[in-house]
Each structure stands twice: as structure tokens, then as C-alpha cells.
Design an enzyme around this catalytic site. Structure first.
Site, PDB file in Angstrom:
ATOM      1  N   CYS A  61      25.124  44.486  45.517  1.00 39.31           N
ATOM      2  CA  CYS A  61      26.088  43.759  46.262  1.00 39.31           C
ATOM      3  C   CYS A  61      27.088  44.490  47.000  1.00 39.31           C
ATOM      4  O   CYS A  61      28.007  43.912  47.725  1.00 39.31           O
ATOM      5  CB  CYS A  61      27.009  42.840  45.216  1.00 39.31           C
ATOM      6  SG  CYS A  61      25.673  41.858  44.147  1.00 39.31           S
ATOM      7  N   HIS A  81      35.868  40.813  46.247  1.00 42.01           N
ATOM      8  CA  HIS A  81      34.646  40.500  45.832  1.00 42.01           C
ATOM      9  C   HIS A  81      34.352  39.252  45.218  1.00 42.01           C
ATOM     10  O   HIS A  81      33.271  38.473  45.585  1.00 42.01           O
ATOM     11  CB  HIS A  81      34.035  41.870  44.907  1.00 42.01           C
ATOM     12  CG  HIS A  81      32.818  41.739  44.526  1.00 42.01           C
ATOM     13  ND1 HIS A  81      31.999  41.665  45.631  1.00 42.01           N
ATOM     14  CD2 HIS A  81      32.107  41.451  43.430  1.00 42.01           C
ATOM     15  CE1 HIS A  81      30.424  41.778  44.936  1.00 42.01           C
ATOM     16  NE2 HIS A  81      30.860  41.438  43.861  1.00 42.01           N
ATOM     17  N   GLU A 110      38.440  42.350  38.661  1.00 43.92           N
ATOM     18  CA  GLU A 110      39.046  42.545  39.941  1.00 43.92           C
ATOM     19  C   GLU A 110      40.490  42.319  40.181  1.00 43.92           C
ATOM     20  O   GLU A 110      41.157  43.458  40.604  1.00 43.92           O
ATOM     21  CB  GLU A 110      38.355  41.419  41.069  1.00 43.92           C
ATOM     22  CG  GLU A 110      38.622  42.129  42.475  1.00 43.92           C
ATOM     23  CD  GLU A 110      37.481  41.579  43.435  1.00 43.92           C
ATOM     24  OE1 GLU A 110      36.961  40.673  43.362  1.00 43.92           O
ATOM     25  OE2 GLU A 110      37.924  41.989  44.683  1.00 43.92           O
ATOM     26  N   LYS A 119      33.643  33.855  49.186  1.00 39.65           N
ATOM     27  CA  LYS A 119      32.156  33.521  48.753  1.00 39.65           C
ATOM     28  C   LYS A 119      32.164  32.192  48.505  1.00 39.65           C
ATOM     29  O   LYS A 119      31.070  31.508  48.338  1.00 39.65           O
ATOM     30  CB  LYS A 119      31.900  34.337  47.715  1.00 39.65           C
ATOM     31  CG  LYS A 119      31.441  35.796  47.948  1.00 39.65           C
ATOM     32  CD  LYS A 119      31.092  36.581  46.710  1.00 39.65           C
ATOM     33  CE  LYS A 119      30.520  38.127  46.700  1.00 39.65           C
ATOM     34  NZ  LYS A 119      31.755  38.956  47.167  1.00 39.65           N
ATOM     35  N   HIS A 174      27.483  34.046  47.778  1.00 42.65           N
ATOM     36  CA  HIS A 174      27.237  35.557  47.523  1.00 42.65           C
ATOM     37  C   HIS A 174      26.113  35.920  48.214  1.00 42.65           C
ATOM     38  O   HIS A 174      24.969  35.778  47.855  1.00 42.65           O
ATOM     39  CB  HIS A 174      27.248  35.865  46.027  1.00 42.65           C
ATOM     40  CG  HIS A 174      27.304  37.232  45.864  1.00 42.65           C
ATOM     41  ND1 HIS A 174      27.068  38.128  46.720  1.00 42.65           N
ATOM     42  CD2 HIS A 174      27.482  37.900  44.700  1.00 42.65           C
ATOM     43  CE1 HIS A 174      27.556  39.249  46.225  1.00 42.65           C
ATOM     44  NE2 HIS A 174      27.760  39.183  44.839  1.00 42.65           N
ATOM     45  N   PHE A 202      26.351  45.149  40.975  1.00 42.72           N
ATOM     46  CA  PHE A 202      25.766  45.469  39.690  1.00 42.72           C
ATOM     47  C   PHE A 202      25.260  46.837  39.763  1.00 42.72           C
ATOM     48  O   PHE A 202      24.913  47.462  41.007  1.00 42.72           O
ATOM     49  CB  PHE A 202      24.530  44.509  39.560  1.00 42.72           C
ATOM     50  CG  PHE A 202      24.657  43.098  39.205  1.00 42.72           C
ATOM     51  CD1 PHE A 202      25.951  42.937  38.484  1.00 42.72           C
ATOM     52  CD2 PHE A 202      23.834  42.064  39.331  1.00 42.72           C
ATOM     53  CE1 PHE A 202      26.247  41.859  37.813  1.00 42.72           C
ATOM     54  CE2 PHE A 202      24.123  41.029  38.735  1.00 42.72           C
ATOM     55  CZ  PHE A 202      25.194  40.718  38.080  1.00 42.72           C
TER      56      PHE A 202
END
Lengths: 402, 91
Positions: free
Chosen positions: A162, A294, A305, A326, A331, A390
Site C-alpha cells: 500500500c 493512510h 496512525e 479512502k 483503498h 503491510f
């Protein structure tokens, strides 16, 4: 070190097939999430996604070309064309020879691969299409852009889940900043809708059965999205010399690895990337006004976050205007860093911050200002775009309004 | 498949699956353990549920997976889902 500016932006996403519709949707807090149409998803625990609507390859490519490149690479080219068009760049021989192309993608042409494997495993066919390998490779987008313009300079693709396109933009930034290239086309693209990939996401149990509600207490997961964003990065002097009008300046880039867990994020790792990005640009934390988070809408990401922003910004964290777009465009994995950088640049340049839509309820563990539901007018000079992948690989870009 | 509901057998099968997926000595996994004690994080939990779904032919909802944090609740949850699977259709 040279100053690096953006002179062109191209976006194709669930919010529309060009930059203008993207900007309008962000300003209006529109939702691009809908029932997935591109895949027969009859046996999934979720049914919604953020697909690019009404996309017809033949509106953008000759039939033979459309057959030769996967949807994810097509989206990269469509976005690159829009960015190049806005920049007004004229491709001289020298510029073709020295310009860079750096793209990001997480899963590349997986839909093509999925089809080939389906033919072999399920349908018992003995051969797959000969273009399966070149259509699947993650660098197919960069290669297609190179062919489109005849660019023969440094070109490569980064795959860091990502964070892919944030890392890609960061590398393009380094190339232009150091003087290796005057111009770089950079960003990312993704088209992750195929039955096999959706089943794999279902197995991870992180996809929402409804919509993406970043930072809201009742959030229940992410929504997968597809799309692309490409930027024309250019040295400030080069842009000035050809009379181009910079839209924004890229002033800092930071990256870090959590070394913590393959899927669980680390606040310290994310905070380190933010600190490094600020340090790279010589920016004080107090100068940052907007954060494009994010913000995946999973329980863990949004708390981590938030903690990371507290760690990196200290007392200033509560003064940050933060949103996760998002909730609108989904995403988009390897395209996320690029699409969200475009959102950040447009927020700074238009003075309208996109909201975090679908926000219902404050979470005590997410205690910052997430611009809930309604866009906000704000005069902000510096903003950051966060990407936390990830695998614990983090990338943060610092953008400045010009 | 009434034998699936034998509490002791079921418990032992689940303990074995937890131990196998986590590559642990089966003797170290007991019904009284919390996931924290066994070092099982959320992704490990998802992996265990995947194995349990295959073993018992059940479907565990996402929300259930998030809420289960110890072995006893996991056994109880599996037992409930097997009972539901075996129940005759009501309509």
C-alpha cells in the site's frame, strides 16, 4: 539540491475518469463505493468496492493495444496522459532521453494472471494466453508510459504493497532533486478486482461489508478500490525556463520500516517516516496544516496512525486538519500514495480540504480532528500524505502550495 | 455428525489445530489459555479460524473473529456454529 515541483496531475478513480471530476468529488464529499460489478462475487462476505465506473478501454486505446496491456497499466497511461497534457511538456529528443518514469503497483496485472490460472486449473485448458506474463508484470504501467512517449531515461516500478506509489514518487523526487533527470512521470496504478484476489482479501477479514468509515468508532474495515494517479515532477528551474506554472512543490520524503509485524502496523515506525519526511524538507512540525491520512478504516490502522501523529507532531497534532479520502475512492493499494498525493495537492492549491465521509461517531482512541463529513475551507501551505503498507514499510510525502 | 458435538473430543481437536497452526507443542495449549498467553495475535487468530473452518466445515463471521481472545471462547464459538450447521432447516 534542486527544488522539485509538480506541473501536471492525472487521476482516474472511482470518483471519476479525470482530475476535474476527482477534485469536484473531493470538494463535495462524494462516495465512489458501490456494489462490485466487474467480478461475479456471489460467494464473498463483502459486496462493495470502489471501481472506476464506465471505463471503456477502446475510448483510450487502439483495439490491439488494449488487448496487449492489463487494465492496471491502461489506467496508468490514462492518468499519465492527463498529467502530461496539463504540464504542457513538449517532448524534445533530449527530454525523452533523460526523463524518468517511476511507478508503483502492488498486484500488477493480477486479473490477467487470475484468468490464465482459471483457464488452466478450473477449465482444464492446456495453454494460457501468450501475453499473460507481459500483461501481469508490475512494471507494465511504466513500460506502457515509456512506449507512449518514447521516453528512454531511467524507468522502474516499486512494489511495496500500500506504499508502492508513495515510494515511487519519493524515488522520482530523488532523481529530479539530484539532477539526474529534469522531468519525471511518477505515480501508481492498481486494478485489484478479480475473484481470486477478492477471496484472498476476504480471508484476511479486513474488508468492510458496508462502507469505509475511517476514524469513526463504528468503522468495520477497508474498501478495495482501483485507479491511478500520475504526476509530472520537474525541477523548479526547468519548469520556470519553459514558462510552466507549478501546481505544488514536493519538499520532503521520508521512509521507514517497522521491523515489527507482517500485518500489524507500528506507531513508532509510522512516526519515524513522518519525522524523516519533515527533516528531509527542513520543515518544522508546526508548519504542517493538513494530513491526508493512510486511514484505511480498520480498527487497528486508525488507532495506530493517530498515535503516530501524536508521536511525530506532539502538541501540534491536535491542530492538524486530517482526512482519509479512502472513504470516497477506496483503498487503491499500490495507487493509494499517488491518488492521495493528488488529493493533498488539490486540497492545498484550492484551499478546500476534503472530508472524511461516513464518519458517525468519535472514537476515544482516535482523538484528533478528522474533518468529519463536511469539506472545509482552509488556507494551508504544507500538507503530508501518509502511506503505511503491510509488511511495515512506510512512506510519507510533504507537499507545499505554490 | 453428532460426534462433532462431543465436548471433550471437540476441545481436543481445536487445541490440536491451534497447536498445529501456531507450530506449538500441543501440551502447551490448554482450554484455559488466553490468546495473549499463547502469543496469538490477530493475524494468528485469522489463520487459526481458517484452519477451523476447513476442519469443521463452518463459516465464522468476521465480527466473531475480532471478539474471540481466548481458547475457551473459540471452542464455544465453534461448537455453536457446528450445532447451527447440523440443525435441520426450519423453513
Amino acid at each position: 539540491m534542486r527544488r522539485v515541483v509538480v506541473t501536471g496531475i492525472g487521476v482516474i478513480s472511482a470518483l471519476g475518469r479525470d482530475r476535474e471530476s476527482f477534485q469536484k468529488a473531493l470538494h463535495e464529499g462524494q462516495c465512489g463505493i458501490a456494489r462490485i460489478k466487474g467480478v461475479e462475487n456471489y460467494d464473498l462476505r463483502f459486496s462493495n468496492g470502489a471501481e472506476v465506473k464506465c471505463y471503456d478501454p477502446l475510448e483510450h486505446f487502439e483495439p490491439k493495444t488494449a488487448d496487449m496491456i492489463d487494465r492496471f497499466a491502461q489506467l496508468a497511461v490514462v492518468a499519465a496522459r492527463e498529467a502530461v497534457c496539463q504540464s504542457g511538456i513538449e517532448w524534445t529528443r533530449e527530454l525523452r532521453e533523460t526523463s524518468a518514469i517511476v511507478t508503483g503497483s502492488c498486484v500488477g496485472g493480477q486479473a490477467t494472471e487470475n484468468q490464465g490460472f482459471y483457464d488452466v486449473y478450473k477449465m482444464g485448458k492446456t495453454r494460457v494466453h501468450p501475453m499473460t506474463i507481459p500483461k501481469t508484470m508490475a512494471n507494465a504501467g511504466a513500460s506502457a508510459i515509456s512506449l507512449e512517449y518514447g521516453i528512454t531515461g531511467p524507468a522502474f516500478t516499486i512494489s511495496t504493497a500500500c506504499s508502492s506509489s508513495a515510494h515511487a514518487i519519493g524515488q522520482a523526487f530523488s532523481l529530479v532533486r539530484s539532477g539526474m533527470s529534469e522531468v519525471a512521470l511518477t505515480g501508481g496504478s492498481e486494478a485489484p478486482f478479480s475473484h481470486g484476489i477478492l477471496k484472498a482479501w476476504e480471508a484476511m477479514r479486513v474488508v468492510s461489508p458496508t462502507v469505509c468509515r475511517p476514524f469513526s468508532k463504528d468503522r468495520n474495515g477497508m474498501i478495495l478500490g482501483e485507479g491511478a494517479a500520475m504526476l509530472v515532477l520537474e525541477s523548479f528551474d526547468h519548469a520556470l525556463a519553459r514558462g510552466a506554472k507549478p501546481i505544488a512543490e514536493l519538499v520532503g520524503f521520508g521512509m521507514s520500516s517497522d521491523a515489527h509485524h507482517i500485518t500489524q502496523p507500528s506507531a513508532e515506525g509510522a512516526a519515524k517516516a513522518v519525522r524523516m519526511a519533515l527533516q528531509c524538507g527542513g520543515i518544522a512540525p508546526e508548519q504542517i496544516g493538513y494530513v491526508n491520512a493512510h486511514g484505511t478504516g480498520t480498527t487497528v490502522n486508525d488507532i495506530t496512525e493517530t498515535t503516530a501523529l501524536h508521536l511525530a507532531f506532539g502538541d501540534h497534532a491536535k491542530h492538524l486538519a486530517i482526512s482519509s479520502t479512502k472513504a470516497m475512492h477506496g483503498h487503491t493499494l499500490g495507487a493509494a500514495g499517488a491518488i492521495e498525493s493528488a488529493a493533498t495537492i488539490l486540497a492545498l492549491s484550492t484551499g478546500i480540504l476534503p472530508p472524511t465521509i461516513h464518519f458517525n461517531e468519535c472514537d476515544p482512541e482516535c482523538d484528533l480532528d478528522y474533518i468529519p463529513n463536511c469539506p472545509r475551507e482552509a488556507d494551508i501551505e504544507y500538507g503530508i500524505s501518509n502511506s503505511f503498507a503491510f509488511g511495515g514499510l512506510n512512506a510519507v510525502l510533504v507537499w507545499r502550495r505554490v | 455428525m453428532a460426534e462433532d458435538l462431543n465436548q471433550e473430543d471437540l476441545t481436543q481437536r481445536i487445541l490440536r489445530i491451534i497447536a498445529e497452526t501456531q507450530r506449538k507443542d500441543p501440551a502447551t495449549v490448554t482450554i484455559d489459555n488466553s490468546f495473549e498467553e499463547l502469543g496469538i495475535d490477530s493475524m494468528d487468530g485469522v489463520n487459526i479460524v481458517f484452519a477451523l473452518e476447513n476442519e469443521f466445515d463452518i463459516n465464522v463471521p468476521d465480527e466473531e473473529v475480532k471478539n474471540i481472545r481466548n481458547v475457551r471462547d473459540m471452542v464455544e464459538g465453534v461448537r455453536t456454529l457446528i450445532a447451527q450447521r447440523n440443525a435441520p432447516a426450519t423453513s
